[in-house]
Design a protein around this motif. Structure first.
Motif, mmCIF file in Angstrom:
data_model
loop_
_atom_site.group_PDB
_atom_site.id
_atom_site.type_symbol
_atom_site.label_atom_id
_atom_site.label_comp_id
_atom_site.label_asym_id
_atom_site.label_seq_id
_atom_site.Cartn_x
_atom_site.Cartn_y
_atom_site.Cartn_z
ATOM 1 N N TRP A 44 -11.290 11.938 2.476
ATOM 2 C CA TRP A 44 -10.141 11.811 3.728
ATOM 3 C C TRP A 44 -10.398 12.899 4.159
ATOM 4 N N TRP A 93 -9.923 0.233 -4.106
ATOM 5 C CA TRP A 93 -9.299 1.826 -3.511
ATOM 6 C C TRP A 93 -10.291 1.588 -1.543
ATOM 7 N N ASP A 94 -8.909 2.491 -1.448
ATOM 8 C CA ASP A 94 -9.813 3.528 0.024
ATOM 9 C C ASP A 94 -10.584 4.377 -0.334
ATOM 10 N N THR A 108 0.670 -1.209 -0.104
ATOM 11 C CA THR A 108 -0.509 -0.306 0.184
ATOM 12 C C THR A 108 0.967 1.259 -0.469
ATOM 13 N N TYR A 148 -14.309 0.775 3.072
ATOM 14 C CA TYR A 148 -13.909 2.346 3.827
ATOM 15 C C TYR A 148 -13.161 2.078 4.822
ATOM 16 N N ASN A 149 -11.630 2.537 4.918
ATOM 17 C CA ASN A 149 -11.003 2.081 5.825
ATOM 18 C C ASN A 149 -10.950 2.712 7.536
ATOM 19 N N ASN A 169 -11.872 7.638 4.107
ATOM 20 C CA ASN A 169 -10.758 6.826 4.513
ATOM 21 C C ASN A 169 -11.337 7.978 6.425
ATOM 22 N N LYS A 225 -2.275 10.262 -2.158
ATOM 23 C CA LYS A 225 -3.588 10.513 -0.998
ATOM 24 C C LYS A 225 -3.442 11.825 -2.015
ATOM 25 N N HIS A 269 -4.911 3.963 -1.834
ATOM 26 C CA HIS A 269 -5.069 4.298 -0.820
ATOM 27 C C HIS A 269 -4.987 5.944 -0.453
ATOM 28 N N ASN A 270 -5.984 7.261 -0.415
ATOM 29 C CA ASN A 270 -7.222 7.175 -0.692
ATOM 30 C C ASN A 270 -7.763 8.234 -0.999
#
Ligand code: XIL
Length: 327
Positions: free
Chosen positions: A90, A130-131, A47, A179-180, A134, A53, A86-87
């Motif tokens: 957020w 994919w997240d 990851t 979902y993370n 987050n 991001k 990821h992600n």
């Protein structure tokens, strides 16, 4: 040494993996680090810790930068590893233009949609998953404040998954939407709220395929094996995959890093990884980087650390061997 990914595969999991923080962090030039990371007998999944991001991928509005993220894609492809992407949405590590923008619900929703769909379509099925959103929930289970929530309202959460679903359909590939979060590894309020949120998504026909349990734990205060199993079973009962996505177990007092402390840390790692082994829908375990030299913990929790499977000099801790036994 025990080969952790080989053991995970033999136990019926998709992977044992690690986060990695390339490029330009020291990890990218450290030969010992590279040798271990690249060894797919040890890590069958990576990851990118930061490079996909928002701040990294859309530093200016609608100007995308895929360079850092592509490094992770290439490592995964060159060495036959899965990639968790990821992600997308957020509260943290946003670009300044998002944070400082003067948005309406309509204009910020358009920003979110463009970001989600551009990244999903760009990397396609290089991403196992994919997240999408987050860390959206507070410890009491309600939505946390974020620019997304504050401007768009709770509907941002559902819209994010709808936009992601449209993009996945456009690719024609099987890319899982996760979902993370942290604090959802036990059976407490936050987990119960997430179960309810997942049911609401399902009743509205919104796709969610899995939940990432970050699993940032503390030595001596890690949820028990039974608790971790029960939480995972709850997500699996809703028809979802579960992954442990950011496992590390930190010492909160530096002076506890003696043999007693390392034995307790090993037991905590053993219980955590065992909980995934013992739940069929748990697809794999990812540590949030593997050696103390590059761990994110001291930078975020001053005075804490020694959270990873390898010491800073890349020797293996008791925790490493305990994970091997759990798998
Ligand atoms: C962390 C990175 O490891 C750090 O380098 C960065 O400074 C902050 O973010 N939850 C997450 C991850 O979902 O993205 C975070 O990663 C750790 C907590």
């Amino acid at each position: 040494p025990p080969y952790l990914n080989d053991l995970a595969r033999a136990a019926g999991k998709l992977w044992f993996g690690s986060a990695t923080d390339q490029p330009g962090t020291g990890e990218d030039t450290n030969i010992l680090y590279q040798e271990i990371l690249n060894d797919t007998d040890i890590f069958g999944q990576i990851t990118p810790a930061n490079d996909m991001k928002f701040f990294a991928t859309e530093p200016e509005q609608n100007v995308f930068n895929f360079t850092g993220g592509q490094v992770a894609v290439d490592i995964a492809q060159d060495h036959g590893k899965y990639l968790r992407c990821h992600n997308l949405v957020w509260v943290s590590q946003l670009a300044d233009w998002v944070t400082n923008g003067n948005w309406t619900a309509e204009t910020l929703t358009a920003v979110m949609k463009n970001h989600i769909q551009t990244l999903i379509i760009h990397w396609g099925d290089a991403c196992y998953s994919w997240d999408v959103v987050n860390e959206a929930l507070a410890s009491n289970g309600s939505f946390s404040s974020s620019i997304w929530y504050d401007v768009i309202g709770p509907e941002y959460f559902f819209l994010a998954y709808q936009f992601a679903q449209e993009a996945v359909e456009a690719t024609g590939k099987d890319i899982k939407l996760f979902y993370n979060d942290y604090g959802i590894e036990d059976t407490g309020n936050k987990t119960q709220a997430l179960y309810a949120l997942i049911q609401e998504m399902q009743s509205r026909g919104i796709q969610i395929d899995g939940v990432g349990l970050e699993s940032h734990f503390e030595v001596g205060a890690t949820p028990s094996l039974e608790t971790q199993i029960a939480a995972k079973q709850g997500y699996v009962a809703l028809g979802l995959e579960v992954a442990m996505t950011e496992l590390d177990i930190r010492f909160i007092e530096a002076n506890a890093t003696n043999s007693t402390g390392f034995a307790m840390q090993a037991q905590n790692y053993y219980d955590s990884v065992s909980s995934c082994v013992q739940v069929d829908g748990c697809i794999g375990v990812t540590v949030w980087d593997f050696d103390d030299q590059y761990s994110w913990i001291p930078g975020t929790f001053p005075g804490q650390g020694a959270a990873d499977l390898y010491n800073a000099d890349f020797t293996r801790k008791p925790a490493y061997y305990a994970v091997g036994e759990a798998l």
